[in-house]
Design an enzyme around this catalytic site. Structure first.
Site, PDB file in Angstrom:
ATOM      1  N   GLY A  29       4.784  -8.166  -3.261  1.00 35.34           N
ATOM      2  CA  GLY A  29       5.077  -6.739  -3.292  1.00 35.34           C
ATOM      3  C   GLY A  29       5.896  -6.279  -4.485  1.00 35.34           C
ATOM      4  N   GLY A  47       6.784 -12.218  -9.975  1.00 35.91           N
ATOM      5  CA  GLY A  47       7.071 -13.529  -9.411  1.00 35.91           C
ATOM      6  C   GLY A  47       8.526 -13.904  -9.275  1.00 35.91           C
ATOM      7  N   SER A  76       2.314  -8.087 -11.881  1.00 38.70           N
ATOM      8  CA  SER A  76       0.885  -8.188 -12.210  1.00 38.70           C
ATOM      9  C   SER A  76       0.122  -6.936 -11.793  1.00 38.70           C
ATOM     10  CB  SER A  76       0.274  -9.425 -11.544  1.00 38.70           C
ATOM     11  OG  SER A  76       0.464  -9.388 -10.142  1.00 38.70           O
ATOM     12  N   ASP A  77       0.743  -6.104 -10.950  1.00 39.79           N
ATOM     13  CA  ASP A  77       0.107  -4.849 -10.526  1.00 39.79           C
ATOM     14  C   ASP A  77       0.473  -3.662 -11.413  1.00 39.79           C
ATOM     15  OD1 ASP A  77      -1.176  -5.852  -8.082  1.00 39.79           O
ATOM     16  OD2 ASP A  77       0.871  -6.106  -7.334  1.00 39.79           O
ATOM     17  N   HIS A  96       3.765  -1.276  -3.350  1.00 44.75           N
ATOM     18  CA  HIS A  96       2.668  -2.148  -2.910  1.00 44.75           C
ATOM     19  C   HIS A  96       3.266  -3.326  -2.158  1.00 44.75           C
ATOM     20  CE1 HIS A  96      -0.893  -4.533  -2.677  1.00 44.75           C
ATOM     21  NE2 HIS A  96      -0.517  -5.412  -3.585  1.00 44.75           N
ATOM     22  N   HIS A  98       2.286  -6.659   0.939  1.00 43.42           N
ATOM     23  CA  HIS A  98       1.264  -7.402   1.681  1.00 43.42           C
ATOM     24  C   HIS A  98       1.720  -7.516   3.136  1.00 43.42           C
ATOM     25  CE1 HIS A  98      -1.392  -8.801  -1.649  1.00 43.42           C
ATOM     26  NE2 HIS A  98      -0.320  -8.455  -2.345  1.00 43.42           N
ATOM     27  N   ASP A 121       2.842  12.826  13.255  1.00 45.40           N
ATOM     28  CA  ASP A 121       4.083  13.315  12.658  1.00 45.40           C
ATOM     29  C   ASP A 121       4.055  13.185  11.133  1.00 45.40           C
ATOM     30  OD1 ASP A 121       5.382  14.092  14.983  1.00 45.40           O
ATOM     31  OD2 ASP A 121       6.376  12.148  15.261  1.00 45.40           O
ATOM     32  N   HIS A 172      -7.617  -6.305   0.474  1.00 48.51           N
ATOM     33  CA  HIS A 172      -6.426  -6.485  -0.365  1.00 48.51           C
ATOM     34  C   HIS A 172      -5.166  -6.129   0.423  1.00 48.51           C
ATOM     35  CE1 HIS A 172      -4.515  -5.768  -4.622  1.00 48.51           C
ATOM     36  NE2 HIS A 172      -3.703  -6.398  -3.805  1.00 48.51           N
ATOM     37  N   TYR A 230      11.574  20.551  13.124  1.00 48.18           N
ATOM     38  CA  TYR A 230      12.101  19.197  13.322  1.00 48.18           C
ATOM     39  C   TYR A 230      13.255  18.947  12.346  1.00 48.18           C
ATOM     40  CZ  TYR A 230      12.417  14.103  13.230  1.00 48.18           C
ATOM     41  OH  TYR A 230      12.869  12.821  13.278  1.00 48.18           O
TER      42      TYR A 230
END
Length: 232
Positions: A29, A47, A76-77, A96, A98, A121, A172, A230
């Site tokens: 992530g 990493g 890497s993303d 991002h 996982h 909501d 993914h 709310y």
């Protein structure tokens, strides 16, 4: 002190929320945070375990994926983040992960149905799952085309990225975004919780019906509509 210190610290704090919220394990992530005036964004280095990170480790990258400041390689993303910042000029942060339940739905290549008011909501639609990436995308500039996979999905489904601030990528995993880093992380956690709730719902009743439109409208509008009531 770096001229990017503020965005580095914001990015660091956002990244550190991921393990605290149970959204990542090991080095999985990343979070990025944009500075539109300087036309750069900060992102987690690739990493590196979260417990070893510091604000100074955040890598500064421009929208063309050039490293502006930093001693380590960015995530890497990074090209996916850059693509989305270029196309969606009103978002300020991208997450991002996982996370387990979100990934499970992505691997099943299924939208997450809107079953209950917790989902309503936050948004009025199913959480979209983009189709698995086309072969030509995979063989090409993969991370860049991952961003296109996301925008293609929103175009195909007629969705607004300002109303639906989360997506699954087939096979993914999840991406979420927002105007701020806190909102992007919040959306990422909400996505994982909705994925878990939907999974458990279908275990209890595989024929569970979609939430009624009247309840969807009521719950979304009381939190987001022009007459929202709310909160304080």
């Amino acid at each position: 002190m770096s001229e990017y210190q503020a965005i580095k610290e914001t990015c660091y704090r956002a990244n550190m929320q991921l393990p605290e919220l149970g959204l990542v394990v090991y080095t999985f992530g990343n979070v990025s945070c944009v500075d539109r005036e300087k036309k750069v964004f900060a992102i987690k280095p690739s990493g590196v375990p979260y417990e070893d990170l510091s604000p100074e480790d955040m890598v500064i990258v421009d929208f063309d994926n050039n490293i502006i400041e930093g001693n380590m390689r960015p995530s890497s993303d990074t090209k996916t983040h850059a693509y989305l910042y270029n196309v969606w000029e009103d978002i300020g942060s991208i997450v991002h992960t996982h996370a387990t339940y979100s990934v499970a739905w992505a691997q099943a290549q299924m939208d997450i149905p809107i079953f209950g008011t917790t989902h309503a909501d936050h948004l009025t639609t199913d959480i979209p799952c983009a189709s698995p990436m086309k072969d030509e995308y995979i063989r090409g500039n993969y991370e860049h085309m991952t961003g296109k996979q996301i925008t293609d999905c929103f175009e195909e489904k007629g969705l607004s990225h300002t109303e639906v601030e989360m997506v699954l990528l087939g096979n993914h995993g999840p991406f979420a975004w927002g105007k701020t880093a806190d909102k992007a992380v919040y959306n990422s956690k909400v996505l994982e919780e909705l994925a878990k709730m939907a999974y458990l719902t279908l275990q209890i009743n595989p024929s569970a019906p979609r939430l009624k439109d009247t309840l969807i409208e009521k719950h979304y509008n009381r939190k987001h509509g022009k007459d929202a009531y709310y909160g304080q």
